[in-house]
Design a protein around this motif. Structure first.
Motif, PDB file in Angstrom:
ATOM      1  N   LEU A  68      58.396  52.006   5.236  1.00  0.00           N
ATOM      2  CA  LEU A  68      57.421  52.341   4.200  1.00  0.00           C
ATOM      3  C   LEU A  68      58.091  53.070   3.043  1.00  0.00           C
ATOM      4  N   THR A  69      57.906  52.553   1.842  1.00  0.00           N
ATOM      5  CA  THR A  69      58.483  53.163   0.653  1.00  0.00           C
ATOM      6  C   THR A  69      57.578  52.936  -0.544  1.00  0.00           C
ATOM      7  N   GLN A  70      57.513  53.923  -1.416  1.00  0.00           N
ATOM      8  CA  GLN A  70      56.712  53.784  -2.632  1.00  0.00           C
ATOM      9  C   GLN A  70      57.481  53.063  -3.734  1.00  0.00           C
ATOM     10  N   HIS A  71      58.798  52.992  -3.593  1.00  0.00           N
ATOM     11  CA  HIS A  71      59.614  52.442  -4.679  1.00  0.00           C
ATOM     12  C   HIS A  71      60.665  51.476  -4.126  1.00  0.00           C
ATOM     13  N   PRO A  72      60.262  50.279  -3.718  1.00  0.00           N
ATOM     14  CA  PRO A  72      61.251  49.327  -3.177  1.00  0.00           C
ATOM     15  C   PRO A  72      62.343  48.963  -4.175  1.00  0.00           C
ATOM     16  N   ARG A  73      62.011  48.900  -5.472  1.00  0.00           N
ATOM     17  CA  ARG A  73      63.040  48.566  -6.460  1.00  0.00           C
ATOM     18  C   ARG A  73      64.078  49.676  -6.570  1.00  0.00           C
ATOM     19  N   PHE A  74      63.630  50.928  -6.453  1.00  0.00           N
ATOM     20  CA  PHE A  74      64.575  52.039  -6.470  1.00  0.00           C
ATOM     21  C   PHE A  74      65.459  52.015  -5.221  1.00  0.00           C
ATOM     22  N   GLN A  75      64.873  51.644  -4.085  1.00  0.00           N
ATOM     23  CA  GLN A  75      65.665  51.538  -2.860  1.00  0.00           C
ATOM     24  C   GLN A  75      66.763  50.490  -3.033  1.00  0.00           C
ATOM     25  N   LEU A  76      66.408  49.362  -3.638  1.00  0.00           N
ATOM     26  CA  LEU A  76      67.391  48.307  -3.882  1.00  0.00           C
ATOM     27  C   LEU A  76      68.471  48.788  -4.853  1.00  0.00           C
ATOM     28  N   ALA A  77      68.040  49.453  -5.930  1.00  0.00           N
ATOM     29  CA  ALA A  77      69.004  49.947  -6.916  1.00  0.00           C
ATOM     30  C   ALA A  77      69.939  50.976  -6.291  1.00  0.00           C
ATOM     31  N   ARG A  78      69.393  51.852  -5.450  1.00  0.00           N
ATOM     32  CA  ARG A  78      70.225  52.870  -4.796  1.00  0.00           C
ATOM     33  C   ARG A  78      71.233  52.213  -3.859  1.00  0.00           C
ATOM     34  N   GLY A  79      70.779  51.200  -3.110  1.00  0.00           N
ATOM     35  CA  GLY A  79      71.685  50.479  -2.226  1.00  0.00           C
ATOM     36  C   GLY A  79      72.797  49.783  -2.992  1.00  0.00           C
ATOM     37  N   LEU A  80      72.456  49.186  -4.139  1.00  0.00           N
ATOM     38  CA  LEU A  80      73.452  48.519  -4.976  1.00  0.00           C
ATOM     39  C   LEU A  80      74.474  49.513  -5.526  1.00  0.00           C
ATOM     40  N   LEU A  81      73.988  50.669  -5.955  1.00  0.00           N
ATOM     41  CA  LEU A  81      74.892  51.684  -6.503  1.00  0.00           C
ATOM     42  C   LEU A  81      75.856  52.202  -5.437  1.00  0.00           C
ATOM     43  N   LEU A  82      75.344  52.464  -4.227  1.00  0.00           N
ATOM     44  CA  LEU A  82      76.228  52.971  -3.182  1.00  0.00           C
ATOM     45  C   LEU A  82      77.217  51.889  -2.747  1.00  0.00           C
TER      46      LEU A  82
END
Length: 299
Positions: A68-82
């Motif tokens: 569960l997440t309120q910001h799936p796009r942010f999760q994707l962006a964070r994963g890409l950055l790491l």
């Protein structure tokens, strides 16, 4: 401060220092294994093992709620950055000693200061500018442009610093609404999926059992390091923990000495000290003024 609160703070500091030890050991192992194995193959093992360990630990108690997440796009962006940070870190460690790499990577808090001044139009106090200048001066002492110590590979950790600063800012923004366990879960699996797409083009089979052991160690250290950070931030405020993140430089130098028989020369030690001092003070001020929870660099 009550005795119980003081004890929790000490526990938080202890967890944070242990996390930096895990990340420094991970970096030392990465440098050692990159001599005989494709960096991208090692990266896949690091992410896949971390993702599997995290799922095995978290899923029985949390189930689908961990997704569960309120910001799936942010999760994707964070994963890409790491993932980008990991690639840059792995290639940096292939060519650079661990201690020097770690010192440069820990410039991220000072770069966050510059980003805040540029993007957020924040007013930066003279002390902060002095710390930024001191940190970059320390980096110049480490890499020494124009000397035999300088070559194109120093660009890699500098690119990592910029990417990691973006990762840190996004992480702090997400931490206001997102569960850290959920963030860790998504980060591991996004990195696994991305590295799996690359794997068929770079695959080579590890043949030595010691290589398999090191690959397993990398995934385990990454998982433990992240969980220790979660425990640390759950017990002590970020402003208290941040200066202790610079213990990673000491662990990295120790790893380089024990495994590669490498010790920085006196000028490099001086530059590392400048980065550690200015970076720790700058990171502490960054946390206090912008509430960005600085995390240690890890590959």
């Amino acid at each position: 401060m009550s005795q119980a609160h003081a004890r929790r703070t000490l526990h938080g500091i202890g967890f944070a220092v242990l996390a930096t030890a895990c990340f420094a050991t991970l970096d030392t192992t990465t440098r050692h294994i990159s001599a005989g194995l494709s960096v991208l193959v090692a990266l896949w093992f690091r992410y896949a093992i971390q993702a599997l360990i995290t799922t095995a630990v978290v899923w029985p108690g949390r189930g689908r709620s961990v997704l569960l997440t309120q910001h799936p796009r942010f999760q994707l962006a964070r994963g890409l950055l790491l993932f980008a940070c990991s690639i840059l870190a792995f290639y940096s460690l292939k060519y650079m000693p661990v201690g020097e790499f770690t010192s440069i990577a820990l410039l991220a808090p000072l770069v966050i200061t510059l980003l805040a001044a540029w993007m957020l139009k924040e007013k930066i106090r003279p002390l902060r500018w002095m710390l930024v200048a001191g940190g970059f001066a320390g980096t110049l002492v480490i890499i020494r442009p124009g000397s035999q110590h300088f070559d194109w590979t120093v660009i890699l950790p500098l690119m990592l610093v910029a990417t990691n600063a973006g990762f840190q800012i996004l992480t702090s923004k997400m931490a206001q609404t997102e569960d850290p366990i959920t963030m860790h879960f998504y980060t591991g699996w996004i990195g696994t999926i991305l590295s799996s797409l690359i794997l068929p083009f770079v695959w080579q089979m590890p043949h030595d059992w010691t290589v398999w052991l090191q690959l397993l160690l990398m995934g385990v250290l990454a998982s433990i390091g992240h969980f220790l950070l979660i425990l640390a931030y759950g017990r002590a405020p970020a402003a208290t923990l941040t200066p202790y993140m610079y213990a990673q430089i000491g662990f990295a130098v120790m790893g380089g000495w024990l495994v590669f028989d490498h010790l920085p020369d006196q000028w490099t030690f001086a530059g590392m000290g400048m980065v550690a001092l200015c970076g720790a003070l700058g990171a502490w001020l960054t946390v206090r003024e912008t509430r960005i929870a600085i995390q240690p660099p890890e590959s």
